[in-house]
Design a protein around this motif. Sequence first.
Motif, PDB file in Angstrom:
ATOM      1  N   VAL A   1       0.847  -1.186   0.000  1.00 11.22           N
ATOM      2  CA  VAL A   1       0.000   0.000   0.000  1.00 11.22           C
ATOM      3  C   VAL A   1       0.883   1.238   0.000  1.00 11.22           C
ATOM      4  O   VAL A   1       2.001   1.209   0.517  1.00 11.22           O
ATOM      5  CB  VAL A   1      -0.953   0.009   1.232  1.00 11.22           C
ATOM      6  N   GLU A   2       0.405   2.292  -0.626  1.00  8.87           N
ATOM      7  CA  GLU A   2       1.096   3.581  -0.582  1.00  8.87           C
ATOM      8  C   GLU A   2       0.227   4.552   0.197  1.00  8.87           C
ATOM      9  O   GLU A   2      -0.981   4.618  -0.016  1.00  8.87           O
ATOM     10  CB  GLU A   2       1.370   4.100  -1.986  1.00  8.87           C
ATOM     11  N   THR A   3       0.877   5.284   1.105  1.00 13.24           N
ATOM     12  CA  THR A   3       0.136   6.225   1.943  1.00 13.24           C
ATOM     13  C   THR A   3       1.042   7.373   2.365  1.00 13.24           C
ATOM     14  O   THR A   3       2.264   7.275   2.307  1.00 13.24           O
ATOM     15  CB  THR A   3      -0.435   5.509   3.183  1.00 13.24           C
ATOM     16  N   ILE A   4       0.415   8.431   2.806  1.00  6.91           N
ATOM     17  CA  ILE A   4       1.144   9.552   3.402  1.00  6.91           C
ATOM     18  C   ILE A   4       1.342   9.219   4.873  1.00  6.91           C
ATOM     19  O   ILE A   4       0.366   9.063   5.610  1.00  6.91           O
ATOM     20  CB  ILE A   4       0.352  10.883   3.275  1.00  6.91           C
ATOM     21  N   ILE A   5       2.596   9.069   5.277  1.00 10.05           N
ATOM     22  CA  ILE A   5       2.886   8.755   6.677  1.00 10.05           C
ATOM     23  C   ILE A   5       4.292   9.227   7.010  1.00 10.05           C
ATOM     24  O   ILE A   5       5.192   9.157   6.177  1.00 10.05           O
ATOM     25  CB  ILE A   5       2.735   7.248   6.982  1.00 10.05           C
ATOM     26  N   GLY A   6       4.449   9.725   8.207  1.00  7.78           N
ATOM     27  CA  GLY A   6       5.781  10.112   8.655  1.00  7.78           C
ATOM     28  C   GLY A   6       5.745  11.305   9.573  1.00  7.78           C
ATOM     29  O   GLY A   6       4.808  12.103   9.554  1.00  7.78           O
ATOM     30  N   PHE A   7       6.774  11.406  10.353  1.00 11.68           N
ATOM     31  CA  PHE A   7       6.904  12.478  11.323  1.00 11.68           C
ATOM     32  C   PHE A   7       7.455  13.750  10.690  1.00 11.68           C
ATOM     33  O   PHE A   7       7.113  14.857  11.084  1.00 11.68           O
ATOM     34  CB  PHE A   7       7.818  12.019  12.466  1.00 11.68           C
TER      35      PHE A   7
ATOM     36  N   PHE B   1      -1.240   9.577   9.164  1.00 12.48           N
ATOM     37  CA  PHE B   1      -0.628   9.429  10.482  1.00 12.48           C
ATOM     38  C   PHE B   1       0.832   9.859  10.442  1.00 12.48           C
ATOM     39  O   PHE B   1       1.482   9.812   9.398  1.00 12.48           O
ATOM     40  CB  PHE B   1      -0.697   7.970  10.958  1.00 12.48           C
ATOM     41  N   HIS B   2       1.343  10.228  11.597  1.00 12.05           N
ATOM     42  CA  HIS B   2       2.772  10.491  11.735  1.00 12.05           C
ATOM     43  C   HIS B   2       3.514   9.193  12.034  1.00 12.05           C
ATOM     44  O   HIS B   2       4.627   8.999  11.557  1.00 12.05           O
ATOM     45  CB  HIS B   2       3.029  11.487  12.870  1.00 12.05           C
ATOM     46  N   LEU B   3       2.916   8.320  12.837  1.00 11.29           N
ATOM     47  CA  LEU B   3       3.606   7.140  13.333  1.00 11.29           C
ATOM     48  C   LEU B   3       2.989   5.848  12.800  1.00 11.29           C
ATOM     49  O   LEU B   3       1.761   5.726  12.709  1.00 11.29           O
ATOM     50  CB  LEU B   3       3.554   7.091  14.865  1.00 11.29           C
ATOM     51  N   LEU B   4       3.854   4.866  12.523  1.00 13.38           N
ATOM     52  CA  LEU B   4       3.377   3.538  12.155  1.00 13.38           C
ATOM     53  C   LEU B   4       2.549   2.935  13.278  1.00 13.38           C
ATOM     54  O   LEU B   4       1.578   2.217  13.025  1.00 13.38           O
ATOM     55  CB  LEU B   4       4.559   2.615  11.826  1.00 13.38           C
ATOM     56  N   GLU B   5       2.915   3.219  14.516  1.00 16.38           N
ATOM     57  CA  GLU B   5       2.175   2.694  15.662  1.00 16.38           C
ATOM     58  C   GLU B   5       0.721   3.171  15.652  1.00 16.38           C
ATOM     59  O   GLU B   5      -0.195   2.397  15.962  1.00 16.38           O
ATOM     60  CB  GLU B   5       2.856   3.110  16.970  1.00 16.38           C
ATOM     61  N   ALA B   6       0.510   4.429  15.300  1.00 14.35           N
ATOM     62  CA  ALA B   6      -0.856   4.960  15.223  1.00 14.35           C
ATOM     63  C   ALA B   6      -1.629   4.308  14.079  1.00 14.35           C
ATOM     64  O   ALA B   6      -2.818   3.998  14.218  1.00 14.35           O
ATOM     65  CB  ALA B   6      -0.828   6.480  15.069  1.00 14.35           C
ATOM     66  N   LEU B   7      -0.959   4.083  12.956  1.00 14.64           N
ATOM     67  CA  LEU B   7      -1.594   3.387  11.842  1.00 14.64           C
ATOM     68  C   LEU B   7      -1.980   1.971  12.260  1.00 14.64           C
ATOM     69  O   LEU B   7      -3.072   1.494  11.924  1.00 14.64           O
ATOM     70  CB  LEU B   7      -0.670   3.361  10.622  1.00 14.64           C
ATOM     71  N   CYS B   8      -1.109   1.292  13.013  1.00 12.49           N
ATOM     72  CA  CYS B   8      -1.432  -0.044  13.535  1.00 12.49           C
ATOM     73  C   CYS B   8      -2.736  -0.009  14.330  1.00 12.49           C
ATOM     74  O   CYS B   8      -3.614  -0.851  14.136  1.00 12.49           O
ATOM     75  CB  CYS B   8      -0.322  -0.556  14.463  1.00 12.49           C
ATOM     76  N   GLY B   9      -2.853   0.948  15.225  1.00 15.77           N
ATOM     77  CA  GLY B   9      -4.061   1.058  16.036  1.00 15.77           C
ATOM     78  C   GLY B   9      -5.301   1.253  15.197  1.00 15.77           C
ATOM     79  O   GLY B   9      -6.353   0.657  15.455  1.00 15.77           O
ATOM     80  N   GLY B  10      -5.209   2.067  14.171  1.00 18.71           N
ATOM     81  CA  GLY B  10      -6.344   2.291  13.285  1.00 18.71           C
ATOM     82  C   GLY B  10      -6.735   1.048  12.508  1.00 18.71           C
ATOM     83  O   GLY B  10      -7.923   0.749  12.350  1.00 18.71           O
ATOM     84  N   ILE B  11      -5.740   0.322  12.016  1.00 18.82           N
ATOM     85  CA  ILE B  11      -6.018  -0.917  11.277  1.00 18.82           C
ATOM     86  C   ILE B  11      -6.668  -1.944  12.196  1.00 18.82           C
ATOM     87  O   ILE B  11      -7.620  -2.624  11.811  1.00 18.82           O
ATOM     88  CB  ILE B  11      -4.732  -1.472  10.634  1.00 18.82           C
TER      89      ILE B  11
ATOM     90  N   LYS C   1      -6.268  -1.628   2.689  1.00 22.51           N
ATOM     91  CA  LYS C   1      -5.621  -0.728   1.725  1.00 22.51           C
ATOM     92  C   LYS C   1      -6.354   0.615   1.637  1.00 22.51           C
ATOM     93  O   LYS C   1      -5.729   1.673   1.650  1.00 22.51           O
ATOM     94  CB  LYS C   1      -5.556  -1.383   0.340  1.00 22.51           C
ATOM     95  N   GLN C   2      -7.679   0.557   1.553  1.00 18.63           N
ATOM     96  CA  GLN C   2      -8.464   1.796   1.481  1.00 18.63           C
ATOM     97  C   GLN C   2      -8.224   2.663   2.717  1.00 18.63           C
ATOM     98  O   GLN C   2      -8.062   3.883   2.608  1.00 18.63           O
ATOM     99  CB  GLN C   2      -9.955   1.476   1.366  1.00 18.63           C
ATOM    100  N   TYR C   3      -8.216   2.020   3.877  1.00 17.90           N
ATOM    101  CA  TYR C   3      -8.001   2.754   5.124  1.00 17.90           C
ATOM    102  C   TYR C   3      -6.627   3.420   5.124  1.00 17.90           C
ATOM    103  O   TYR C   3      -6.499   4.601   5.460  1.00 17.90           O
ATOM    104  CB  TYR C   3      -8.139   1.811   6.322  1.00 17.90           C
ATOM    105  N   CYS C   4      -5.601   2.674   4.759  1.00 16.39           N
ATOM    106  CA  CYS C   4      -4.240   3.225   4.752  1.00 16.39           C
ATOM    107  C   CYS C   4      -4.112   4.382   3.770  1.00 16.39           C
ATOM    108  O   CYS C   4      -3.513   5.409   4.086  1.00 16.39           O
ATOM    109  CB  CYS C   4      -3.222   2.133   4.409  1.00 16.39           C
ATOM    110  N   GLN C   5      -4.680   4.214   2.588  1.00 14.37           N
ATOM    111  CA  GLN C   5      -4.576   5.256   1.569  1.00 14.37           C
ATOM    112  C   GLN C   5      -5.278   6.544   1.986  1.00 14.37           C
ATOM    113  O   GLN C   5      -4.853   7.636   1.618  1.00 14.37           O
ATOM    114  CB  GLN C   5      -5.126   4.746   0.238  1.00 14.37           C
ATOM    115  N   ALA C   6      -6.317   6.433   2.777  1.00 11.61           N
ATOM    116  CA  ALA C   6      -7.072   7.610   3.219  1.00 11.61           C
ATOM    117  C   ALA C   6      -6.507   8.222   4.507  1.00 11.61           C
ATOM    118  O   ALA C   6      -6.876   9.337   4.855  1.00 11.61           O
ATOM    119  CB  ALA C   6      -8.540   7.232   3.434  1.00 11.61           C
ATOM    120  N   SER C   7      -5.638   7.498   5.193  1.00 11.84           N
ATOM    121  CA  SER C   7      -5.142   7.964   6.495  1.00 11.84           C
ATOM    122  C   SER C   7      -3.987   8.946   6.349  1.00 11.84           C
ATOM    123  O   SER C   7      -3.332   9.005   5.303  1.00 11.84           O
ATOM    124  CB  SER C   7      -4.711   6.772   7.355  1.00 11.84           C
TER     125      SER C   7
END
Length: 129
Positions: free
Chosen positions: A11-17, A69-79, A61-67
């Motif tokens: 998946v490709e998403t906008i993520i990072g601090f 987050f700054h942190l992978l940990e936060a993305l984990c919680g959302g998934i 994939k849809q969730y990640c693409q729309a999210s």
Amino acid sequence: MDKVRIENLYVETIIGFYHWEHEEPQPLQIDLELGTDFSDAFVSDDLPDALDYATLSRRVKQYCQASRFHLLEALCGGILKLIFTEFAVQSVKLVIRKPHALRDAIPSVECFRTREQMGINWPVDKDSE
């Protein structure tokens, strides 16, 4: 407990601090191990009695693409919340890798949660009411 594994979901998403990480989507690789019960599917051989991993993969994939987050940990919680809310699983082991984050290594985060730990009840089957 039976398990369904989905490995290397891309998946490709906008993520990072860092500010520059929000300029373009970055690739992630996601592994899921989903604890469930195959008993009904053993007998029926019907998809509604199994875990539909194609639909689950598409939703993640849809969730990640729309999210955003700054942190992978936060993305984990959302998934995790998404999966426990929409699918009949009892546990989830989740690994997210960010392959372009470091020059000489691939960082990842891993978590494991049960439905009980997340406090998300599965809807009651209307036929049993």
